[in-house]
Design a protein around this motif. Structure first.
Motif, PDB file in Angstrom:
ATOM      1  N   THR A 298       0.813  -1.219   0.000  1.00 13.67           N
ATOM      2  CA  THR A 298       0.000   0.000   0.000  1.00 13.67           C
ATOM      3  C   THR A 298       0.848   1.271   0.000  1.00 13.67           C
ATOM      4  O   THR A 298       0.521   2.238  -0.669  1.00 13.67           O
ATOM      5  CB  THR A 298      -0.945  -0.002   1.220  1.00 13.67           C
ATOM      6  OG1 THR A 298      -1.519  -1.302   1.331  1.00 13.67           O
ATOM      7  CG2 THR A 298      -2.045   1.013   1.056  1.00 13.67           C
ATOM      8  N   HIS A 328      -8.595   1.096   2.113  1.00 12.27           N
ATOM      9  CA  HIS A 328      -7.568   1.812   1.360  1.00 12.27           C
ATOM     10  C   HIS A 328      -7.804   3.312   1.408  1.00 12.27           C
ATOM     11  O   HIS A 328      -6.867   4.087   1.565  1.00 12.27           O
ATOM     12  CB  HIS A 328      -7.581   1.371  -0.104  1.00 12.27           C
ATOM     13  CG  HIS A 328      -6.741   0.166  -0.358  1.00 12.27           C
ATOM     14  ND1 HIS A 328      -5.521  -0.024   0.241  1.00 12.27           N
ATOM     15  CD2 HIS A 328      -6.934  -0.910  -1.143  1.00 12.27           C
ATOM     16  CE1 HIS A 328      -5.005  -1.171  -0.174  1.00 12.27           C
ATOM     17  NE2 HIS A 328      -5.856  -1.734  -1.012  1.00 12.27           N
ATOM     18  N   ASP A 392      -5.548  -3.239  -7.164  1.00 14.54           N
ATOM     19  CA  ASP A 392      -5.087  -4.020  -6.019  1.00 14.54           C
ATOM     20  C   ASP A 392      -5.675  -5.418  -6.098  1.00 14.54           C
ATOM     21  O   ASP A 392      -6.770  -5.610  -6.618  1.00 14.54           O
ATOM     22  CB  ASP A 392      -5.514  -3.350  -4.707  1.00 14.54           C
ATOM     23  CG  ASP A 392      -4.780  -3.945  -3.511  1.00 14.54           C
ATOM     24  OD1 ASP A 392      -3.690  -4.529  -3.712  1.00 14.54           O
ATOM     25  OD2 ASP A 392      -5.282  -3.834  -2.380  1.00 14.54           O
ATOM     26  N   GLU A 393      -4.967  -6.385  -5.569  1.00 13.30           N
ATOM     27  CA  GLU A 393      -5.410  -7.783  -5.616  1.00 13.30           C
ATOM     28  C   GLU A 393      -5.845  -8.105  -7.038  1.00 13.30           C
ATOM     29  O   GLU A 393      -6.936  -8.606  -7.278  1.00 13.30           O
ATOM     30  CB  GLU A 393      -6.571  -8.024  -4.636  1.00 13.30           C
ATOM     31  CG  GLU A 393      -6.331  -7.524  -3.224  1.00 13.30           C
ATOM     32  CD  GLU A 393      -5.346  -8.379  -2.431  1.00 13.30           C
ATOM     33  OE1 GLU A 393      -5.027  -9.497  -2.881  1.00 13.30           O
ATOM     34  OE2 GLU A 393      -4.869  -7.913  -1.383  1.00 13.30           O
TER      35      GLU A 393
HETATM   36 MG    MG Z   1      -2.909  -4.994   0.353  1.00 18.10          MG
END
Ligand code: MG
Ligand code: ADP
Length: 679
Positions: A298, A328, A392-393
Motif C-alpha cells: 500500500t 484503502h 489491487d489484488e
Molecule cells: Mg494490500
C-alpha cells in the motif's frame, strides 16, 4: 479455417432453453453466475458412481449401494399421517425385496408402478430380520435404465446434486452434433485432444471414467480457457507498448517518502525505484507488484499516487471489495492528506448525490485521487486527465477488467500507466505465463520487527485447550478471527456462521462475538469490520470473505476450521490476516475428522513454512498428480475453471506453444474472465 457449426453459439443459449428451467429457477442459478447453457456445463461432477451392473437380489450386501431390477409383485399404502408410506414388493429370479417410499398420491396412481411391471432400482440395500429392503431408492422403468457411470454433482443454489444432474444431462442433449469450437480443428492436429463437445460428454456422461480419460477431457476443456486467456494477453501486450505521460520530479512523493512513519524496506524501495522509473520513462508502465501478504504494497501504491497528483495528473485505485476499498481510502487519506492531497471513495454504496458531486470533480480535474470498486469502471466515470491506474489484488480481476480502468484516458490523451498488485505468490515461470503482458517487481520479505505467525495443526475435538488459548489472547488485548468451514451452499453459509457465533458467545460472553459472511449487505459488513478493528468486537467469526487484504493489526490469532479443505496458498492468505504487528501471532489449523494423511502433510507445510512463494511451490508439487477434476468449481485469477496450482503445467505448456488462431467473439464472451468478487 474449415466449416463448423459454432459451439459457443449454443453455449450462449439462455437457461430457459433447458427443459425444466423456469424463470424462478433461472434466477436462482443466476445468482451463482450460471446464466447460460454453457455455464451449466461448467458445473463438473465431483465423483462418478459405477452403475453398470445389475445385482441379483440374493447377492446384495447389507449397507451397500446397488442397482437391482425386478418385477412388481404388489404395491400398497401403509401407515397414517407423517408415517404414511408407499410400499412396493419386488422380485427377480433370485429373491424378493421391499421398497419403502414416502407416501405420495402420485406414486399410488402411477401406471408404471403397477403389478407385473419391471423397474430398475438403485439404493442402499438393508437386510432386516432376514428380509431385504431399500428406503427411498431411485427408480425408473426397466427399459429406461441405462447402465453406465452416473456423475455426481455438488448441490448448488438450493438444487440437489440429482437435480443438477438432470439439468446438465438436458443441457448436453442440446449441443448439436456437428458443433465445434474454433479450437477443435487446431487441436485435432495434436492427437491427444478430442473435440470440446466430446470432452464435455466425457466429463458429464462418461462411458468409462478412468482417471486418465477424465484428466484428458478436463485438460481439453481447460485448454479453451487458457488459450483464450493467453490470446487476450498477447493482444494487451501489443496495446501496452506505447508512449505515455512522462512524469517529472515533484515534491509530493519525496515528501511522502520522508513522512512515512518507518523507513521503506529494501524490497519496497526497490519496487518504488522500478515504478518511479517507469512513470518518468515516457513509455506506458505495465507492471505487476507482487509481494507477500503484509509486505507493505500500500505504501508503494501511495507513493505512486502522490507522484501522479504531484505532477498535476489523476490516479485511481481499483479494489475487489468494498471493505478493501474503504480501508484503502482511509489508509491513503491518512498518508496523503498531510501533503494537501485529497482522496475520495466511490463504491456501489455511494449515495447518488455524493456520487454526482464526485463525478463532477473527477471530470473537472478538481479531484485528483480516487479509490473504488468496480463502480469506478462504470461508463459515466470520466476523468479529466487520468495518468495512473492501480489495481489491487489484481488476481481477483479478469484481464479485461484489469485494463478497463487504464483504458479511461480521453480521446487524444496519452495512454494511462497501469500498476497491478497481488499477494498471490506465484512461481516466476507461472507468473510469466499468466501475467506475461506485464513487467514484474517482486517484493520479498516483510517490514522489520514482524515475527512469523506461530502455526499449529490441532484436532477438531480440542475445543477446551483451544478456548484456553483464545482466552490468553483476549486477556492480552488481542483480537481473534475464526473461519468457519466452506460450504457449497451459500444459503447455509450464514447458518454455519451463526451457529459458531452462538457457541463462541457461550464460551466468551464478554468478547462481543460477531459474524461476517458474503450474504450480508456491504454496509453491514463494514459496520461489523469496524467494530472488530476498533476492538469493540473481539472475536470475528467469518467465512473466507475476509481473505482479501483486510488489515487489522491487533488481530493476533487466526483459527481455521476444516483447514484441510483449502489449498496452501489460500491458507497462507488467511494466515496473513494476523502477524501484522510486532506482537507474537498464532494460527490454529483445525483438521477435520476426515482429513486424509496427504492433507495432513499439506497442513504440516504451513507449520514449517512462512514464505508464500515457497508454499505456492509446495502446493504445486503436492497437487501435481492430485485429484482428477474439479476440486474447485470456479477458479481464481478471474478464471472460470483454471486453478493456478492444479493447472500450472497446462498453462505453461500453452504459454510456450500458443496455437495461432482467432478466438471468436462468442468464445471470448463465454470465457469472459470475470472477477469473483464478494461485492
Ligand atoms: Mg494490500
Ligand atoms: P500488503 O502488501 O499485504 O497490502 P499492507 O500494505 O497492508 O500490506 O501493509 C501491512 C502493514 O505493514 C501495514 O499496517 C503497514 O502500515 C505496515 N508497513 C508497511 N510498510 C512498512 C515499513 N516499511 N515498515 C513498517 N511497517 C510497514
Amino acid at each position: 479455417m474449415g466449416h463448423y457449426r459454432p459451439m459457443y453459439q449454443t453455449m450462449a443459449l439462455p437457461l430457459s432453453a433447458v427443459k425444466g428451467v423456469g424463470p424462478a429457477l433461472a434466477k436462482r442459478l443466476q445468482r451463482r453466475d450460471i446464466r447460460t447453457l454453457g455455464d451449466l456445463l461448467l458445473h463438473l461432477p465431483k465423483a462418478y458412481i459405477d452403475d453398470r451392473q445389475l445385482t441379483p437380489i440374493r447377492l446384495l450386501s447389507d449397507g451397500e449401494p446397488a442397482r437391482i431390477q425386478g418385477r412388481i409383485l404388489h404395491k400398497e399404502a401403509r401407515g397414517y399421517g407423517k408415517k404414511r408410506q408407499v410400499i412396493i414388493h419386488l422380485a427377480d429370479d433370485t429373491d424378493r425385496i421391499r421398497l419403502n417410499f414416502f407416501h405420495s398420491g402420485y406414486m399410488m396412481s402411477d401406471a408404471r408402478l403397477t403389478e407385473g411391471r419391471e423397474i430398475a432400482v438403485r439404493g442402499i440395500a438393508e437386510c432386516w430380520q432376514g428380509h431385504w429392503q431399500m428406503t427411498h431408492p431411485e427408480w425408473c422403468v426397466a427399459e429406461a435404465f441405462q447402465p453406465g457411470y452416473q456423475p455426481v454433482y455438488a448441490a448448488m443454489a438450493g438444487l440437489s446434486g440429482k437435480r443438477m444432474a438432470t439439468l446438465i444431462q438436458q443441457a448436453l442433449t442440446l449441443l448439436p452434433v456437428p458443433a465445434a469450437s474454433p479450437l477443435d480443428e487446431v487441436l485435432a492436429r495434436q492427437s491427444r485432444f478430442c473435440s470440446l463437445r466430446q470432452a464435455l460428454k466425457q466429463l458429464h456422461a462418461p462411458a468409462n471414467p478412468d482417471q486418465a480419460t477424465l484428466q484428458q477431457a478436463a485438460a481439453r476443456l481447460k485448454s479453451e480457457e487458457i488459450i483464450v486467456y493467453l490470446h487476450l494477453m498477447r493482444e494487451k501486450k501489443r496495446q501496452a507498448d506505447c508512449p505515455a505521460i512522462a512524469m517529472q520530479a515533484e515534491r509530493e512523493s519525496s515528501l511522502l517518502h520522508q513522512s512515512l512513519p518507518f523507513a521503506l524496506t529494501d524490497a519496497q524501495a526497490g519496487a518504488w525505484s522500478d515504478i518511479s522509473g517507469d512513470l518518468c520513462s515516457g513509455k506506458r508502465m505495465h507492471r505487476l507488484l507482487q509481494g507477500d501478504v503484509g509486505a507493505g504494497k500500500t505504501w508503494v501504491a501511495a507513493l505512486a499516487m502522490a507522484k501522479a497528483a504531484g505532477c498535476g495528473h489523476q490516479a485511481a485505485l481499483l479494489a475487489p471489495t468494498e471493505v478493501l476499498a474503504e480501508q484503502h481510502a482511509e489508509t491513503l487519506q491518512a498518508l496523503l492528506a498531510p501533503l494537501g492531497l485529497n482522496i475520495k471513495l466511490l463504491t456501489g454504496s455511494t449515495r447518488a448525490k455524493a456520487r454526482r458531486e464526485l463525478l463532477a470533480e473527477l471530470q473537472s480535474g478538481e479531484l485528483k485521487l480516487i479509490v473504488g470498486t468496480h463502480a469506478l469502471l462504470s461508463d459515466d466515470v470520466v476523468f479529466n486527465h487520468l495518468a495512473l491506474a492501480l489495481v489491487d489484488e489484481q488476481h481477483r480481476f479478469g484481464v479485461r477488467q484489469r485494463w478497463a480502468l487504464a483504458d479511461k484516458q480521453r480521446a487524444g490523451q496519452q495512454a494511462v500507466h497501469l500498476l497491478g498488485m497481488t499477494a498471490t505468490p506465484i512461481p516466476r515461470s507461472l507468473a510469466l505465463a499468466l501475467y506475461g503482458d506485464m513487467d514484474l517487481s517482486i517484493m520479498r520479505g516483510m517490514p522489520p520487527g514482524r515475527k512469523p505467525v506461530e502455526t499449529r495443526v490441532i484436532a477438531a475435538d480440542k475445543m477446551k485447550p483451544l478456548a484456553a488459548g483464545m482466552q490468553r489472547i483476549l486477556d492480552d488485548d488481542g483480537l481473534i478471527y475464526w473461519i468457519v468451514p466452506r460450504i457449497d451452499e451459500d444459503e447455509e453459509e450464514s447458518i454455519s456462521v451463526d451457529q459458531r457465533v452462538d457457541l463462541l458467545r457461550s464460551y466468551f460472553p464478554e468478547a462481543h462475538v460477531l459474524g461476517l459472511h458474503g450474504r450480508m449487505k456491504s454496509a453491514e459488513k463494514k459496520a461489523t469490520l469496524d467494530r472488530f478493528s476498533t476492538g469493540q468486537c473481539r472475536i470475528l467469526v467469518s467465512t473466507t470473505v475476509i481473505e482479501v487484504g483486510v488489515n487489522v493489526p491487533a488481530a493476533r490469532l487466526m483459527i481455521i476450521e476444516a483447514a484441510e479443505s483449502y489449498g496452501l496458498a489460500q491458507l497462507h492468505q488467511l494466515r496473513g490476516r494476523v502477524g501484522r504487528s510486532c506482537e507474537q501471532s498464532y494460527c490454529m489449523l483445525i483438521a477435520g475428522e476426515q482429513a486424509s494423511p496427504a492433507s495432513m502433510t499439506r497442513l504440516q507445510q504451513m507449520v514449517n513454512t512462512h514464505d508464500g512463494l515457497e508454499l505456492a511451490e509446495a502446493d504445486l508439487a503436492l497437487r501435481g498428480s492430485g485429484d482428477a477434476v474439479g476440486t474447485r468449481q470456479h477458479g481464481e485469477a478471474g478464471f472460470r475453471l483454471l486453478n493456478m496450482a492444479e493447472d500450472a503445467l497446462l498453462i505453461r505448456q500453452w504459454h510456450e506453444h500458443l496455437p495461432d488462431f482467432e478466438p471468436s467473439d462468442a468464445m471470448l464472451q463465454f470465457w469472459r474472465p470475470y472477477a469473483e468478487s464478494t461485492d
